[in-house]
Design a protein around this motif. Structure first.
Motif, PDB file in Angstrom:
ATOM      1  N   CYS A  52     -28.471  34.718   6.684  1.00 37.44           N
ATOM      2  CA  CYS A  52     -27.802  33.479   7.076  1.00 37.44           C
ATOM      3  C   CYS A  52     -28.520  32.811   8.236  1.00 37.44           C
ATOM      4  O   CYS A  52     -28.763  33.430   9.258  1.00 37.44           O
ATOM      5  N   CYS A 103     -20.474  28.046   8.469  1.00 33.82           N
ATOM      6  CA  CYS A 103     -21.282  28.029   7.241  1.00 33.82           C
ATOM      7  C   CYS A 103     -21.653  26.585   6.892  1.00 33.82           C
ATOM      8  O   CYS A 103     -20.815  25.696   6.912  1.00 33.82           O
ATOM      9  N   CYS A 143     -25.599  26.571   2.609  1.00 34.98           N
ATOM     10  CA  CYS A 143     -26.974  26.586   2.088  1.00 34.98           C
ATOM     11  C   CYS A 143     -27.152  27.576   0.945  1.00 34.98           C
ATOM     12  O   CYS A 143     -28.130  27.502   0.214  1.00 34.98           O
ATOM     13  N   CYS A 159     -27.357  33.217   1.370  1.00 29.85           N
ATOM     14  CA  CYS A 159     -26.734  34.546   1.281  1.00 29.85           C
ATOM     15  C   CYS A 159     -26.445  34.933  -0.166  1.00 29.85           C
ATOM     16  O   CYS A 159     -26.481  36.101  -0.519  1.00 29.85           O
TER      17      CYS A 159
END
Ligand SMILES: Cc1cc2nc3c(=O)[nH]c(=O)nc-3n(C[C@H](O)[C@H](O)[C@H](O)COP(=O)(O)OP(=O)(O)OC[C@H]3O[C@@H](n4cnc5c(N)ncnc54)[C@H](O)[C@@H]3O)c2cc1C
Ligand code: SF4
Ligand code: SF4
Lengths: 615, 422, 159
Positions: free
Chosen positions: C65, C86, C89, C92
């Motif tokens: 991350c 978060c 993207c 993860c």
């Protein structure tokens, strides 16, 4: 909320899919699923319509508890005018499809008209479209259809409800199969789907379901789940043995119709029973049963998953049938087995697989084969007609007949008419073991008197799921009554019929009622739904639904004369067992039943009754 | 022990933290030449979209994080490294001594060799500074031309589109994301972009940029197809190159990036490299490659730090794994997505719905994949490839229906003593 | 003592109560598509396999991350997504080799198992004991057997 208040109306003739608001007024009177869709149906179609014509409509419907954590809350129903009976048809199915439809944001889908070309309906949340099925899934089995749809749309989580070749060929007892082996099985709803050129409904829903009072709802469902877990039937018997737990029980009390109801006990019952499914086979050391399986949300898990012995003659050269799939439930085991005198468990499992694979109701199919075998033994039909020697007990004939009917070949085309039309064709209508054109399930009304009345008055033809007095007469649920007498059966039947109409309208499975009464269901409904859902109101809803269905059938042309049983059950006494010497004494129960219902002696709801129920 | 780390991007930061975990006493100095606290380039698109503020890009959100860990942050550029005397020379005239050194200086954009690149209004999209310039010019309704539709280019695209600009994309390759996606997938992404109103030129080069004389759109961009376009902003996303210049003469061997072994050590003992700047063995081919992606920076940094701290950790080889969101179309690519000699593949395309799945095998082992529209359980593709899981009969099933990848993964890993090793 | 989810696929019936409970706990609605525990079905063998993050020691997701949106809950050891940090993207989701971080189209963020802060809703909802929350060091074979015997009081159809 428990209802999304959204109806998807699909006009197959025009190829349109439109959203419209759910009639919330009707919801208050008919709750959901069976009741609500039937209301739509009776409002929208002419009761005299030809069931296989474009003017008939077909409704896929969920209940308010479908797609919730209420145990067994995953059911949906298909409601239409049935081609087998000409009466209202409402077939209920589990699996995952119903919940998925709800997750996509729809309470029901109304199909009308007929598509000029074979199509399937794809629903992805609010997006619904009709796509061509030709050169793709048309002509394919339900199993292949599901696999091909998931692959084409690149989503293994799509849930599919479809017809197999039986439905395409308009076999009059074709089923609509979802999740490979769950089915809206009875009354030929699959033929209606086929007549509309609709092959499948594929759904993926990610919108979810909310309830009115989440905290209280959770409490109510947890309490109700505990009742199921603590019951000997739903907590022990059904998970371990499935409905097949009944095979030996019903046979012992002499109520297992055998060889087209000639006998009431089957000498081979123990070989095809739940216990037999658990036994290791001498051939491969494995049991027929692989595991049990639940439908969406179900904490009972009565479903059977079986594997056929790979060396058995039915599948020896057919590895495609070696995998695990939906195994025998009691009704199927009985119809394919006892009723035909066949005691080969592997052969019955094979026939059952085929019924799932191409979408046929194994009860009507099995019972139709039974009538054919009786005609064969009487010499009315011969090997020339049937294409194979077909005496009672022939597993080979049964399996061939299954394949032929599923694929629309040879004698299968005649079997596909159901026993009533077939027996009429051969000049022996008395051999068709049906009420209003639909075949009996696995309980002989000579040994379970109340069931005779339940069958005779069932709104969708002979059926165990419209009023299962077996629960009381055999299992003592909620109270034990004597199966051999008619005393109090009219009231019992009415109570079961009305309560079942409610359960069928909730989204729950009727098997919960082995442990639950409406007292257990009511708090779950009340916390999930907006508005008042008291017991009194629910009881009224149940009765209202029953009378609405009755009025539709009356308008379709049925009369009190149709509330009867085949001559055999009324005149030929049971030969063995506790019911030896007994016939069904329908005449003793029917007038009282009409009275209790508030119907005229001709079986028509009186003005007062209609008013009381707000019809 | 005295650790020095050059570069404070994800690789540098993760390495520093990993070093701190193994010993609370060691001295750790983290050198970075950008003015911001350590931040993540990857988060820049979300800054452009307005989803986050600058602080949202910071690698560590707690302002005292590094102080609490006793990691010293130095804002300076390393100009020279002297491995013999274990010294790093900084642009502020200072030097720092180290016992062990990690080079995590990342990469930087390369400007294409065309005339006019020095005009105002042309920016890469690489640093926080770049993003501030872009935000000023990429206002609603502005005409923006983006050179390059590679991996990073496609990510920025999303951000620019969300700012309401009129977008034109020019890519030399014959499709979008040519170095990460199959023809099928790259073609579909192009189709998708066009559907979303973005003008896309593939197999087209920007030949020159001139002043247009127009005050709203002061730049005139000449394309190899003969067209000329006037725009207000040009974003250059034509590729990056590792930051290795300052190592000239240090004796540390570089090729495209700094060459490292499977412990992330360079040819000079005690000097390590990780992240965008490192050139390490590729997982499948064994060839040395620079793998300029975030997860690689994280993995390599941890391995480097563990080795620096005297523990042993080996890289299995670096693997390209990418996930992209191009105007709402989610795509991913893994490993040898382009296939390997003697391998075979399967491809499933649903053009109308922009679903796509392509798997590459060698024998019964998955070696690469490309997908469009797959967002659930995607990680197992990495698991299958990097775990070198033998698929057995599941391979045949996947050849028929690649969407059943999750089932194949579970069937081949659950119940056995499977463990995914680094 | 830290605890972890112990999954015994052999007694899973596929009722999806765990998926419903998971989505209910995290989103206040019943929506299996948002559940981070998933039951996979193997028709051919009649097997159902519940599957979720094992809170692995390597924590690939957390390290990948770019914005520190995944953190370790000190009490449960769970790797937890901080939704407000978060950026969506999805790195993860491809970094976790077990495929247990999923993208949530509605929120534009990702989701994964967080052990519900120490009282996992899936384990509570599972009617068969196929999902239990047990002490992490309960790995000895004998203990496993004891555990299996304990949860096996419910009848099962397996022959
Ligand atoms: C817009 C954008 C989007 C991206 N999206 C993704 C994505 O979706 N997925 C993905 O995997 N990757 C993505 N990336 C790539 C990812 O950001 C990089 O792979 C990652 O940042 C590499 O980390 P690093 O620590 O190796 O290098 P960097 O992050 O580049 O950090 C290196 C740092 O060192 C500094 N430095 C360099 N030389 C010196 C020196 N001599 N002295 C002192 N300091 C120095 C640099 O200024 C920089 O601050 C994206 C990048 C960009 C720009
Ligand atoms: S999501 Fe994956 S990488 Fe993250 S802790 Fe769970 S298993 Fe490990
Ligand atoms: S999707 Fe969210 S949690 Fe996952 S890596 Fe990106 S920012 Fe972190």
């Amino acid at each position: 909320m428990a209802w999304h208040k959204q109806v998807l109306r699909v006009n197959l003739s025009k190829g349109t899919c439109k959203a419209e608001p759910l009639n919330m007024k009707w919801v208050q009177d008919y709750l959901g699923q069976r009741g609500l869709a039937t209301k739509y149906l009776v409002e929208e179609i002419d009761p005299k319509v030809d069931p296989l014509s474009p003017d008939n409509k077909m409704i896929f419907v969920t209940g308010p508890l479908t797609g919730t954590m209420a145990s067994t809350g995953g059911r949906y129903s298909v409601v239409t005018k049935g081609p087998l009976t000409g009466a209202v048809a409402c077939s209920n199915s589990g699996g995952y499809f119903g919940a998925e439809l709800k997750m996509a944001g729809w309470d029901m889908i109304i199909f009308e008209g007929k598509s000029p070309k074979p199509v399937y309906l794809l629903i992805q949340n609010e997006k619904a479209e009709l796509l061509p099925a030709e050169n793709f899934i048309w002509g394919k089995s339900t199993w292949d259809t599901e696999e091909l749809l998931k692959k084409k749309h690149q989503d293994p989580l799509i849930r599919v409800s479809s017809i197999g070749r039986a439905g395409e060929n308009k076999v009059l007892f074709a089923a609509i199969v979802n999740d490979l082996h769950r089915a809206a099985g009875r009354s030929g709803v699959g033929a209606v789907m086929g007549s509309k050129n609709l092959k499948a409904v594929a759904v993926r829903g990610t919108k979810g379901v909310t309830v009115a009072n989440p905290k209280e709802f959770m409490k109510a469902t947890i309490a109700a789940k505990k009742v199921l877990a603590d019951s000997a039937v739903t907590g022990q018997g059904l998970p371990k043995f499935g409905t097949q737990v009944l095979m030996n029980v019903i046979n012992e009390i002499g109520a297992s119709p055998t060889r087209n109801h000639r006998d009431v006990q089957f000498e081979g019952a123990s070989k095809i029973s739940a216990e037999a499914m658990h036994e290791k086979r001498p051939t491969d050391g494995k049991a027929n049963l692989v595991t049990n399986q639940a439908c969406f949300g179900c904490t009972i898990a009565c479903g059977r998953i079986s594997k056929i012995d790979e060396t058995h003659w039915t599948v020896k050269n057919k590895p495609e049938y070696w995998g695990a799939s939906g195994g025998l439930e009691y009704e199927a085991a009985w119809a394919l087995g006892n009723d035909n005198g066949v005691d080969d468990l592997e052969a019955l499992t094979y026939a059952n697989f085929i019924c799932n694979e191409d979408g046929m109701d194994p009860i009507t199919f099995g019972a139709t084969v039974a009538a054919a075998m009786e005609l064969y033994e009487m010499g009315v039909i011969t090997e020339k007609d049937t294409g194979i020697k077909a005496p009672f007990g022939s597993a080979e004939a049964l399996c061939k007949f299954t394949e032929w009917t599923a694929h629309g070949e040879g004698f299968g085309k005649i079997l596909g008419l159901g026993s009533k039309r077939m027996c009429e064709k051969y000049g022996h209508p008395e051999l068709s073991m049906t009420v209003k054109g639909q075949e009996f399930p696995a309980y002989d009304s000579r040994g379970i008197q109340g069931m005779g009345l339940a069958y005779a008055t069932s709104n969708r033809g002979a059926c165990h799921l419209r009023g299962y007095t077996v629960a009381s007469e055999v299992m003592g649920i909620p109270v034990k009554t004597d199966p051999l007498t008619t005393d109090g059966k009219a009231g019992l039947v009415k109570a079961f019929q009305d309560a079942t109409a409610v359960v069928d309208s909730t989204g729950l499975c009727v098997f919960t009622t082995f442990a639950w009464t409406l007292n257990d269901i009511q708090p779950q409904l009340q916390t999930a739904c907006e508005g008042d859902w008291s017991l009194e109101k629910l009881n009224l809803v149940g009765e209202r639904i029953w009378n609405m269905e009755r009025e539709f059938n009356n308008a379709a042309g049925f009369t009190a004369k149709d509330d009867t049983l085949p001559k055999r059950l009324l005149t030929e006494a049971a030969k063995t067992g506790p019911a030896k010497g007994k016939v069904n004494e329908l005449g003793k129960m029917l007038p009282e039943y009409y009275k209790l219902r508030g119907w005229t002696p001709d079986g028509v709801p009186t003005k007062e009754t209609r008013q009381r129920l707000g019809l | 022990m005295n650790y020095v780390i050059i570069g404070n991007g994800p690789a540098g930061v993760i390495a520093a933290e990993t070093l701190r975990q193994s010993d609370p006493q060691d001295s750790i100095v983290l050198i970075g030449d950008e003015l911001e606290p350590p931040y993540s380039r990857m988060a820049i698109p979300y800054l452009l979209m307005g989803d986050i503020q600058e602080a949202g890009t910071y690698l560590r959100k707690d302002a005292n994080h590094f102080r609490n860990l006793n990691i010293e942050l130095l804002v300076a550029r390393a100009d020279k490294v002297d491995p013999t005397n274990k010294k790093v020379f900084l642009n502020n005239g200072k030097t720092v001594n180290y016992d062990k050194l990690l080079i995590a200086s990342g990469s930087r954009p390369v400007a294409p060799p065309i005339t006019g690149m020095n005009l105002p209004g042309i920016y890469p999209c690489w640093t926080m500074e770049d993003s501030r310039h872009i935000m000023k010019l990429a206002k609603k309704g502005a005409r923006v031309l983006q050179m390059g539709a590679g991996f990073i280019g496609c990510i920025i695209l999303e951000a620019l589109a969300s700012r309401g600009v009129e977008l034109i994309v020019v890519e030399m390759g014959n499709r979008m994301v040519p170095r990460m996606m199959t023809e099928g997938a790259g073609g579909l992404i192009k189709k998708w972009c066009e559907k979303k109103g973005v003008k896309v030129f593939t197999s087209t080069k920007v030949e020159a940029i001139e002043k247009s004389g127009n005050s709203a759109n002061p730049l005139k961009v000449k394309l190899s197809n003969g067209e000329s376009l006037t725009v207000g902003l040009v974003i250059s996303a034509t590729g990056v190159r590792p930051n290795t210049e300052f190592l000239k003469g240090s004796g540390i061997v570089t090729d495209v990036g700094i060459k490292v072994d499977e412990t992330m050590q360079t040819n000079v003992p005690g000097v390590y490299a990780a992240g965008d700047v490192a050139q390490a063995q590729e997982f499948y081919t064994g060839a040395q490659m620079v793998n300029a992606i975030q997860p690689n920076a994280a993995d390599q940094a941890r391995i480097a730090a563990l080795n620096m701290a005297g523990k042993s950790a080996r890289s299995q080889g670096t693997m390209a794994i990418n996930v992209l969101n191009t105007l709402g179309l989610i795509s991913s690519s893994f490993g040898q997505w382009m296939g390997v000699a003697g391998g075979d593949h399967t491809e499933l395309v649903d053009e109308d719905n922009f679903r796509y799945m392509h798997l590459e095998f060698k024998d019964d082992i998955l070696v690469g994949a490309t997908s469009l529209g797959l967002t659930q359980h995607v990680g197992v593709i990495r698991g299958l490839i990097q775990g070198k899981i033998r698929l057995g009969e599941w391979k045949d099933l996947l050849l028929k229906d690649p969407t059943r990848i999750m089932e194949a993964y579970l069937a081949r890993t659950q119940g056995s003593n499977f463990k995914f090793a680094a | 003592m830290q605890r972890s989810l112990l999954i015994n696929p052999d007694i899973c019936t596929g009722c999806l109560q765990c998926e419903m409970a998971c989505s209910f706990e995290h989103f206040g609605m019943i929506n299996p598509s948002k559940s981070v525990i998933k039951v996979f079905e193997f028709h051919h063998d009649g097997r159902k396999v519940p599957y979720t993050c094992t809170q692995c020691a390597e924590a690939w997701c957390l390290h990948a991350c770019p914005v520190e949106a995944i953190v370790i809950n000190k009490e449960t050891g769970a790797k937890v997504i901080l939704e407000d940090v978060c950026v969506g993207c999805k790195v993860c989701t491809i970094a976790c080799p077990f495929g247990t971080v999923n993208y949530n189209h509605d929120s534009g963020k990702v989701m994964k198992c967080d052990l519900c802060g120490g009282d996992p809703a899936c384990a509570l909802a599972c009617p068969t004991g196929a999902i239990t929350y047990v002490d992490s060091d309960w790995t000895g074979l004998e203990r496993m057997r004891q555990w299996a015997a304990k949860t096996d009081s419910r009848p099962k159809a397996q022959a």
